[in-house]
Motif scaffolding. Structure first.
Motif, PDB file in Angstrom:
ATOM      1  N   LYS A   1      -0.321 -11.223   4.630  1.00 37.15           N
ATOM      2  CA  LYS A   1       0.501 -12.058   3.747  1.00 37.15           C
ATOM      3  C   LYS A   1       0.131 -11.823   2.282  1.00 37.15           C
ATOM      4  N   GLN A   2      -1.165 -11.729   2.004  1.00 33.86           N
ATOM      5  CA  GLN A   2      -1.631 -11.501   0.633  1.00 33.86           C
ATOM      6  C   GLN A   2      -1.132 -10.163   0.089  1.00 33.86           C
ATOM      7  N   ILE A   3      -1.259  -9.124   0.906  1.00 34.23           N
ATOM      8  CA  ILE A   3      -0.841  -7.792   0.461  1.00 34.23           C
ATOM      9  C   ILE A   3       0.668  -7.731   0.286  1.00 34.23           C
ATOM     10  N   THR A   4       1.411  -8.267   1.262  1.00 40.16           N
ATOM     11  CA  THR A   4       2.876  -8.222   1.204  1.00 40.16           C
ATOM     12  C   THR A   4       3.408  -8.978  -0.004  1.00 40.16           C
TER      13      THR A   4
ATOM     14  N   GLU B   1     -10.917   5.630   5.125  1.00 42.17           N
ATOM     15  CA  GLU B   1     -11.597   5.863   3.851  1.00 42.17           C
ATOM     16  C   GLU B   1     -11.372   4.700   2.898  1.00 42.17           C
ATOM     17  N   GLU B   2     -10.151   4.170   2.873  1.00 41.52           N
ATOM     18  CA  GLU B   2      -9.834   3.037   1.998  1.00 41.52           C
ATOM     19  C   GLU B   2     -10.672   1.807   2.376  1.00 41.52           C
ATOM     20  N   VAL B   3     -10.813   1.568   3.674  1.00 43.35           N
ATOM     21  CA  VAL B   3     -11.605   0.425   4.139  1.00 43.35           C
ATOM     22  C   VAL B   3     -13.073   0.611   3.767  1.00 43.35           C
TER      23      VAL B   3
ATOM     24  N   GLU C   1      -1.064  -0.970   0.017  1.00 40.32           N
ATOM     25  CA  GLU C   1       0.202  -0.949   0.752  1.00 40.32           C
ATOM     26  C   GLU C   1       0.024  -0.261   2.108  1.00 40.32           C
ATOM     27  N   SER C   2      -0.731   0.828   2.131  1.00 37.10           N
ATOM     28  CA  SER C   2      -0.995   1.543   3.385  1.00 37.10           C
ATOM     29  C   SER C   2      -1.755   0.662   4.367  1.00 37.10           C
ATOM     30  N   ILE C   3      -2.709  -0.095   3.863  1.00 42.42           N
ATOM     31  CA  ILE C   3      -3.458  -1.015   4.718  1.00 42.42           C
ATOM     32  C   ILE C   3      -2.528  -2.101   5.249  1.00 42.42           C
ATOM     33  N   GLY C   4      -1.656  -2.620   4.375  1.00 39.34           N
ATOM     34  CA  GLY C   4      -0.700  -3.638   4.802  1.00 39.34           C
ATOM     35  C   GLY C   4       0.209  -3.136   5.914  1.00 39.34           C
ATOM     36  N   LYS C   5       0.717  -1.916   5.780  1.00 36.32           N
ATOM     37  CA  LYS C   5       1.579  -1.326   6.817  1.00 36.32           C
ATOM     38  C   LYS C   5       0.814  -1.160   8.127  1.00 36.32           C
TER      39      LYS C   5
ATOM     40  N   GLY D   1       3.697   4.146  12.991  1.00 37.16           N
ATOM     41  CA  GLY D   1       4.002   3.226  11.895  1.00 37.16           C
ATOM     42  C   GLY D   1       2.777   2.763  11.137  1.00 37.16           C
ATOM     43  N   TRP D   2       1.612   3.356  11.428  1.00 36.90           N
ATOM     44  CA  TRP D   2       0.384   2.960  10.737  1.00 36.90           C
ATOM     45  C   TRP D   2      -0.252   4.183  10.070  1.00 36.90           C
ATOM     46  N   ASN D   3      -1.231   3.930   9.220  1.00 39.62           N
ATOM     47  CA  ASN D   3      -1.867   4.995   8.439  1.00 39.62           C
ATOM     48  C   ASN D   3      -3.368   5.056   8.738  1.00 39.62           C
TER      49      ASN D   3
END
Length: 349
Positions: A131-134, A73-75, A90-94, A67-69
Motif C-alpha cells: 500500500k505504501q509503495i503503490t 539486490e534491491e532488498v 516499483e519493482s519491489i511493489g510489483k 509478473g514479479w522481478n
C-alpha cells in the motif's frame, strides 16, 4: 557422478533447454545448479511437482506464475540502509503484488495442486508495504503528488509559480513592442530557468540575465528581470521537492529493510515455483511423462525418446536387471548404438 560423465550423457544440454523455460533469473540459477539425486523420496517429490505443474498448465492455462522481478539486490541494499530509487521500489511493489496473487490462487486451489500449494505457503503477505509503495510510486517510477502532504503542497505551489512565470513571459513575447527584438515568439528553458530568445544585436533592449546563446551566436537566451524573483522562488521550491522526495524514498526503503528476511524467503519461493513450472513446460513440450521410480537396481524403458533429438524420434524399448544383468548392443555404424546408450543413461539421470 562425475561432471565428465554428466557431460558425456549431455545432461548439461538438457539443463540448458530447461533453463529456456524459466521466467526469472532465480529459476534459471536453480536449473543451472541442479544435479541428479540418489534420494528416492526427493526424486519422487520432484517428479510429482513436475506432474502437478503440468496439471496446472492443463487445467488453468490462463494462470501466470510470473509478473514479479528479481529484487534480491534491491532488498539487500535496503537492508544496508542504501536509499532505493523509485523504479527499484516499483519493482519491489510489483513483486509483492504478484506474490500475493500467486499465494491467493494456490490457497483457493489447494485440493487440485497440494504440492505447489504447500510451497506457496512460503510466500509472504506485505499488504502495508504494498500500500505504501503503490500510494507513493506511480507506474514508470514517478513519485505521486499525494505521496506525502508536504510534497502535494510543494507541487501545487510549483505549478502555480511556473504558470505565473510563463504567463508573464508569454505577454512579453506577444507584445508588439518586443517582437522585433526576438528571434522567435516562444518561451524556452535554459539551465532550469525560463528564458526568451533575443537577437544578439538587441541584447541591451531587454533587461535580464543571459543564460545561454546559440551555436552561431546570433541568439542569446535571456531571463527578463520581471520574472527573476519568481524563478528564484521556483528553484527554491524545486530544492524543497527534492528533499521531500528523498525523505519519502528513505521511509519506503526502511519499510523494505524491515521485511528483508521475509522478502528474501518469498523470492526463493517464487524461484522454486518458477523452476517447477519450467520443468512442467519443458515436459509438456517433449510430450514426456513421469517414470515409475524403482528402489531396485533395474530399468524397464518402454518407447523412450532422447530429449535432445528433434523431429520424428525413433523410440527405444529396453530393460535390464529383470531377466538378465548384462546387455550387449550390436549393429552397423550409424545404426543407433550410441544414441541408445545415451538415451538409457540420460533417462536414468
Amino acid at each position: 557422478m562425475k561432471q565428465r560423465d554428466l557431460r558425456s550423457l549431455e545432461f548439461d544440454k538438457v539443463l540448458n533447454r530447461l533453463a529456456n523455460h524459466t521466467r526469472s533469473q532465480i529459476g534459471k540459477e536453480l536449473v543451472e545448479s541442479h544435479a541428479p539425486s540418489k534420494n528416492i523420496i526427493e526424486i519422487r517429490r520432484w517428479q510429482a511437482e513436475t506432474t502437478e505443474g503440468k496439471e496446472l498448465l492443463r487445467l488453468d492455462p490462463a494462470f501466470d506464475i510470473g509478473g514479479w522481478n528479481d529484487v534480491r539486490e534491491e532488498v539487500k541494499r535496503a537492508s544496508r540502509e542504501i536509499v532505493l530509487e523509485p523504479n527499484e521500489l516499483e519493482s519491489i511493489g510489483k513483486t509483492i503484488s504478484a506474490a500475493k496473487r500467486i499465494k491467493k490462487f494456490f490457497a483457493e486451489k489447494q485440493s487440485l495442486y497440494p504440492l505447489l500449494s504447500q510451497i506457496s505457503l512460503g510466500l509472504g503477505y506485505f499488504n502495508e508495504l504494498e500500500k505504501q509503495i503503490t500510494k507513493a510510486i506511480l507506474p514508470g517510477g514517478e513519485i505521486a503528488d499525494n505521496a506525502s502532504p508536504d510534497l502535494s503542497s510543494i507541487r501545487r505551489r510549483l505549478t502555480s509559480g511556473r504558470l505565473q512565470i510563463k504567463e508573464r513571459l508569454d505577454k512579453i513575447v506577444r507584445s508588439p513592442d518586443y517582437q522585433k527584438y526576438l528571434q522567435d515568439s516562444l518561451v524556452t528553458i535554459r539551465e532550469g530557468r525560463y528564458v526568451i530568445p533575443v537577437k544578439q544585436e538587441y541584447r541591451s533592449m531587454i533587461s535580464g540575465i543571459v543564460h545561454d546563446q546559440s551555436a552561431s551566436g546570433a541568439t542569446i537566451f535571456i531571463e527578463p528581470m520581471a520574472v527573476v524573483e519568481a524563478s528564484n522562488e521556483v528553484r527554491r521550491l524545486e530544492a524543497e521537492e527534492r528533499q521531500e522526495i528523498f525523505k519519502i524514498l528513505t521511509a519506503l526503503t526502511k519499510s523494505v529493510a524491515a521485511h528483508s528476511n521475509e522478502l528474501a524467503y518469498t523470492l526463493e519461493t517464487l524461484g522454486q515455483l518458477d523452476f517447477i513450472m519450467a520443468r512442467a513446460r519443458y515436459s509438456d513440450q517433449l510430450n514426456a511423462w513421469a517414470p515409475k521410480i524403482s528402489e531396485e537396481y533395474k530399468l524397464n524403458i518402454q518407447k523412450g525418446r532422447h530429449p535432445l533429438l528433434a523431429g520424428e524420434v525413433v523410440p527405444i524399448s529396453t530393460h535390464l536387471g529383470i531377466d538378465f544383468q548384462t546387455l550387449v548392443i550390436t549393429g552397423p555404424n550409424t545404426g543407433g548404438k550410441t544414441v541408445t546408450l545415451k538415451t538409457v543413461g540420460l533417462l536414468v539421470l
